[in-house]
Every structure is written in C-alpha cells, then in structure tokens.
Design a protein around this motif. Structure first.
Motif, PDB file in Angstrom:
ATOM      1  N   MET A 182     -87.267  13.265 -19.555  1.00  0.00           N
ATOM      2  CA  MET A 182     -85.955  12.859 -20.045  1.00  0.00           C
ATOM      3  C   MET A 182     -85.940  12.820 -21.560  1.00  0.00           C
ATOM      4  SD  MET A 182     -83.026  12.193 -18.884  1.00  0.00           S
ATOM      5  CE  MET A 182     -81.483  11.501 -19.371  1.00  0.00           C
ATOM      6  N   LYS A 183     -87.111  12.580 -22.157  1.00  0.00           N
ATOM      7  CA  LYS A 183     -87.200  12.421 -23.616  1.00  0.00           C
ATOM      8  C   LYS A 183     -86.723  13.669 -24.329  1.00  0.00           C
ATOM      9  CE  LYS A 183     -91.223  12.710 -25.423  1.00  0.00           C
ATOM     10  NZ  LYS A 183     -92.612  12.422 -25.812  1.00  0.00           N
ATOM     11  N   TYR A 184     -87.222  14.842 -23.950  1.00  0.00           N
ATOM     12  CA  TYR A 184     -86.865  16.079 -24.625  1.00  0.00           C
ATOM     13  C   TYR A 184     -85.376  16.358 -24.482  1.00  0.00           C
ATOM     14  CZ  TYR A 184     -91.885  17.001 -24.819  1.00  0.00           C
ATOM     15  OH  TYR A 184     -93.221  16.927 -25.059  1.00  0.00           O
ATOM     16  N   ARG A 185     -84.833  16.140 -23.273  1.00  0.00           N
ATOM     17  CA  ARG A 185     -83.419  16.403 -23.035  1.00  0.00           C
ATOM     18  C   ARG A 185     -82.555  15.554 -23.963  1.00  0.00           C
ATOM     19  NH1 ARG A 185     -80.976  18.395 -18.620  1.00  0.00           N
ATOM     20  NH2 ARG A 185     -82.801  18.001 -17.311  1.00  0.00           N
ATOM     21  N   LEU A 186     -82.874  14.250 -24.049  1.00  0.00           N
ATOM     22  CA  LEU A 186     -82.092  13.356 -24.893  1.00  0.00           C
ATOM     23  C   LEU A 186     -82.212  13.740 -26.355  1.00  0.00           C
ATOM     24  CD1 LEU A 186     -82.771   9.916 -23.193  1.00  0.00           C
ATOM     25  CD2 LEU A 186     -80.681  11.273 -23.099  1.00  0.00           C
ATOM     26  N   HIS A 187     -83.437  14.041 -26.795  1.00  0.00           N
ATOM     27  CA  HIS A 187     -83.643  14.386 -28.200  1.00  0.00           C
ATOM     28  C   HIS A 187     -82.842  15.610 -28.595  1.00  0.00           C
ATOM     29  CE1 HIS A 187     -87.681  12.137 -29.075  1.00  0.00           C
ATOM     30  NE2 HIS A 187     -86.682  11.342 -28.806  1.00  0.00           N
ATOM     31  N   LEU A 188     -82.948  16.680 -27.840  1.00  0.00           N
ATOM     32  CA  LEU A 188     -82.282  17.912 -28.222  1.00  0.00           C
ATOM     33  C   LEU A 188     -80.780  17.806 -28.042  1.00  0.00           C
ATOM     34  CD1 LEU A 188     -82.580  20.743 -29.267  1.00  0.00           C
ATOM     35  CD2 LEU A 188     -82.862  21.542 -26.929  1.00  0.00           C
ATOM     36  N   CYS A 189     -80.333  17.241 -26.936  1.00  0.00           N
ATOM     37  CA  CYS A 189     -78.901  17.129 -26.706  1.00  0.00           C
ATOM     38  C   CYS A 189     -78.249  16.234 -27.751  1.00  0.00           C
ATOM     39  CB  CYS A 189     -78.615  16.587 -25.307  1.00  0.00           C
ATOM     40  SG  CYS A 189     -79.068  17.765 -23.990  1.00  0.00           S
ATOM     41  N   PHE A 190     -78.929  15.130 -28.099  1.00  0.00           N
ATOM     42  CA  PHE A 190     -78.379  14.250 -29.130  1.00  0.00           C
ATOM     43  C   PHE A 190     -78.390  14.945 -30.474  1.00  0.00           C
ATOM     44  CE2 PHE A 190     -79.059  10.927 -32.382  1.00  0.00           C
ATOM     45  CZ  PHE A 190     -77.847  10.271 -32.234  1.00  0.00           C
ATOM     46  N   ALA A 191     -79.465  15.677 -30.761  1.00  0.00           N
ATOM     47  CA  ALA A 191     -79.572  16.369 -32.050  1.00  0.00           C
ATOM     48  C   ALA A 191     -78.482  17.405 -32.200  1.00  0.00           C
ATOM     49  CB  ALA A 191     -80.939  17.037 -32.182  1.00  0.00           C
ATOM     50  N   LEU A 192     -78.176  18.144 -31.128  1.00  0.00           N
ATOM     51  CA  LEU A 192     -77.157  19.179 -31.209  1.00  0.00           C
ATOM     52  C   LEU A 192     -75.763  18.611 -31.372  1.00  0.00           C
ATOM     53  CD1 LEU A 192     -78.435  21.635 -28.459  1.00  0.00           C
ATOM     54  CD2 LEU A 192     -78.455  22.007 -30.925  1.00  0.00           C
ATOM     55  N   SER A 193     -75.590  17.303 -31.107  1.00  0.00           N
ATOM     56  CA  SER A 193     -74.268  16.696 -31.225  1.00  0.00           C
ATOM     57  C   SER A 193     -74.064  16.005 -32.562  1.00  0.00           C
ATOM     58  CB  SER A 193     -74.061  15.684 -30.097  1.00  0.00           C
ATOM     59  OG  SER A 193     -74.949  14.592 -30.248  1.00  0.00           O
ATOM     60  N   LEU A 194     -75.123  15.961 -33.403  1.00  0.00           N
ATOM     61  CA  LEU A 194     -75.006  15.261 -34.679  1.00  0.00           C
ATOM     62  C   LEU A 194     -74.493  16.180 -35.760  1.00  0.00           C
ATOM     63  CD1 LEU A 194     -78.262  13.109 -34.817  1.00  0.00           C
ATOM     64  CD2 LEU A 194     -75.937  12.323 -34.472  1.00  0.00           C
ATOM     65  N   MET A 201     -89.534  18.576 -18.590  1.00  0.00           N
ATOM     66  CA  MET A 201     -90.810  19.170 -18.214  1.00  0.00           C
ATOM     67  C   MET A 201     -91.120  20.439 -19.002  1.00  0.00           C
ATOM     68  SD  MET A 201     -91.835  17.031 -15.952  1.00  0.00           S
ATOM     69  CE  MET A 201     -93.236  17.943 -15.271  1.00  0.00           C
ATOM     70  N   GLY A 202     -90.128  20.944 -19.726  1.00  0.00           N
ATOM     71  CA  GLY A 202     -90.325  22.186 -20.453  1.00  0.00           C
ATOM     72  C   GLY A 202     -90.422  23.378 -19.526  1.00  0.00           C
ATOM     73  N   LEU A 203     -89.632  23.372 -18.432  1.00  0.00           N
ATOM     74  CA  LEU A 203     -89.725  24.425 -17.410  1.00  0.00           C
ATOM     75  C   LEU A 203     -88.434  25.228 -17.335  1.00  0.00           C
ATOM     76  CD1 LEU A 203     -91.446  22.394 -14.531  1.00  0.00           C
ATOM     77  CD2 LEU A 203     -92.540  23.939 -16.182  1.00  0.00           C
ATOM     78  N   LEU A 204     -88.587  26.472 -16.893  1.00  0.00           N
ATOM     79  CA  LEU A 204     -87.461  27.367 -16.657  1.00  0.00           C
ATOM     80  C   LEU A 204     -87.251  27.533 -15.152  1.00  0.00           C
ATOM     81  CD1 LEU A 204     -88.387  30.205 -19.187  1.00  0.00           C
ATOM     82  CD2 LEU A 204     -86.942  28.227 -19.623  1.00  0.00           C
ATOM     83  N   PHE A 205     -85.997  27.617 -14.742  1.00  0.00           N
ATOM     84  CA  PHE A 205     -85.678  27.838 -13.334  1.00  0.00           C
ATOM     85  C   PHE A 205     -84.665  28.975 -13.239  1.00  0.00           C
ATOM     86  CE2 PHE A 205     -86.987  23.387 -13.543  1.00  0.00           C
ATOM     87  CZ  PHE A 205     -87.949  23.348 -12.544  1.00  0.00           C
TER      88      PHE A 205
END
Length: 322
Positions: free
Chosen positions: A1-13, A313-317
């Motif tokens: 969850m950490k990576y998702r929050l970091h990047l999503c929040f960063a892209l909104s700033l 997780m740093g995974l692609l689906f």
C-alpha cells in the motif's frame, strides 16, 4: 500500500515556489572644502541653517566666513589669497577667494536584491525541496519534478556526474537523483554516458508527459537498434525502483505479466500475441503482455479485463479473459 499511496499522492501534488522580495537601501554623502591663509581672513565651506545660505558670516575673531551650499560629491578649487604691497606686513588686505564647482554627481544607490531560499537550509540527500536553485540542499542541487515537488540529489543532468549519467529521483519511495557509472539500467540523457556493452543505448522506459521521463542505459532505444534474431525493443520494468531498461527480444518470447512496447511491436514480442496498456491515474502508461486486448479476443461469453499494476508489490498483471 505504501508505494501506491506515495506515487498517487505525489502525482496529485502541485508545488509553486514563493516569490522572492527585493529590498533597496540607498546611501548619500555630502562634502565641503576648507581654504586656509597664513595672515589674512579665512574663507571656507561652512554649514549654514539661515534662510540665505550664501550670506557671509563674521566671527568674533574678525574672520569672514562665507558659506556655500554643498552638493553631493562637490569638488572646489584651492583659494587664491591677496598680499600686501606697501611693505607693511601689518596691513591687511581682503583676500580674494575663488570657488569653482568642478563637478557634481549623485551618490549611487546601494541596492541589495536577492531571493531568500524557500527551503530549510543544509538538507541531506533525498530530503524534500522546492527551490530549484538548490540553496536548501547540502549538494547544492534540487531536482524538481513538476506537480510532484523535488528532492535534494547529486545531479540534475548527466554533466553533473564525472563517471556516468544522472539517475532521476524515485518519487515512489522518495529517493533523490544519483550519479552513476553508466552501467545497464543506470539513468541517462544520451548514449554518451552508457559505457557497458551491449547496454550502450539510452532509452525511455517510463514517462509521465510533461512531468518526468525515466531513461536508462539498455540494449536498444527502438526496434531498429536490435539484431534480426531479437528484433523487438522491449521495456523490462522495475516498478518499485521506478526504473527499468530496454532489451532486444525475439518474437513470441515475452511471457504473460511482463513488459512490452504497447506503442510498437509489443504484440509480436508477447508469447500470447497481446500487449495491453495499463495506466496509473491516466498519467503513467505501461505495456503488459496479457491474454487479450478486447472482448473479441476472448471465448464467447467472456470479457477481457484491463491490465493492471500493483504498486504495493511492484507487480504487473496482464489482461485476462473472464
């Protein structure tokens, strides 16, 4: 969850540096000159506060004091004194004094202008920053990513790195820009800093248009750089590291849930024949090999899912027929 929050929040700033204020200080100087005589009356510059500044003033010692209004940086000529002509040194003759204004000038303004640093000073590597001058960073460099903010780092461009290229910041985990030695997967701006064969081509693997572009040393930049036996230039993503590199792949060789070139020959490189496009906040687009590109590629009654990226997780689906 950490990576998702970091990047999503960063892209909104969106960060906008404060404008700096200017300050102006002025100084002025005034001056006068004094002429002296051995025997006669003395004529000299004198400060005057009466209504008529040029009116002579006689002192209690019988000296005639003539005042002249001073201007800034005023220069006057030396006085010319009179002399006795009858041989009697006790005779007193008025001394003629000639005062000429040679030049006048205004004292220049001493103006101090400057922009105060909008960041805390002496911040370490990877600390958040917003002032592009780097004034708040120990390294003197703040790599600012539009709409995401910035991080103190070692470099802004390849020229800042003596042994290789510049790896851009990783906004997923908050790591500032780093200098590298030009090896496979290292950040770059041009081929000239990619030293390890066969990874001596600088190619873009991740890009948020107008915000950030991640280019690294790899085997190719486009299909034209690849040999006939492996003609497809394919991105190999490192999601957690916000990086990756491009490699030449043989036809039908890239497995499911792996990176592919969705704008190029990705379908030909994927073993399934389908290279779908995943998106993060409609800003970051990645190609992923999957089972289908549309419902028409699936058995009757099934639908094609969208490719996805798990930032936690740093995974692609890749896409799946469901």
């Amino acid at each position: 969850m950490k990576y998702r929050l970091h990047l999503c929040f960063a892209l909104s700033l969106a960060c906008s540096p404060k404008s700096a204020e200017e300050s102006t200080d002025t100084q002025s100087t005034t001056g006068g000159t004094i002429g002296t005589s051995g025997d006669g009356p003395v004529t000299m510059g004198h400060s005057q506060t009466s209504a008529n500044p040029s009116e002579p003033v006689t002192t209690s010692l019988g000296q005639t004091v003539t005042t002249f209004p001073t201007t800034e940086a005023t220069t006057v000529s030396p006085t010319t004194e009179g002399s006795a002509t009858d041989g009697d040194p006790s005779d007193t003759f008025p001394t003629s004094a000639t005062t000429d204004v040679i030049s006048t000038s205004s004292t220049p303004d001493f103006t101090t202008t400057g922009s105060p640093c909008i960041d805390p000073l002496d911040q370490p590597q990877s600390a958040p920053c917003n002032d592009a001058s780097g004034c708040g960073c120990q390294t003197g460099r703040c790599f600012v990513v539009p709409a995401l903010g910035g991080f103190c780092g070692e470099c802004l461009v390849d020229a800042d790195c003596p042994e290789g290229g510049c790896t851009v910041p990783n906004p997923v985990v908050g790591v500032g820009a780093l200098c590298n030695t030009g090896k496979a997967g290292d950040g770059c701006q041009s081929d000239t800093v990619c030293f390890d064969a066969p990874a001596n081509d600088c190619g873009v693997v991740l890009e948020v248009p107008g915000i950030i572009k991640v280019a690294t040393c790899g085997e190719c930049e486009a299909d034209v750089d690849c040999p006939a036996q492996a003609p497809h230039c394919t991105p190999d993503y490192d999601i957690a590291g916000f990086t990756g590199q491009k490699k030449c792949k043989a036809p039908d060789s890239v497995p499911l849930d792996s990176g592919c070139d969705h704008d190029g020959s990705g379908d030909l490189a994927c073993a399934s024949g389908f290279c779908g496009e995943a998106t993060i906040m409609n800003l970051l687009f990645l190609g992923i090999c999957g089972q289908c590109n549309s419902d028409a590629d699936c058995p009757i009654g099934q639908q094609c899912s969208e490719p996805a990226v798990d930032l936690d997780m740093g995974l692609l689906f890749g896409s799946v027929c469901l």
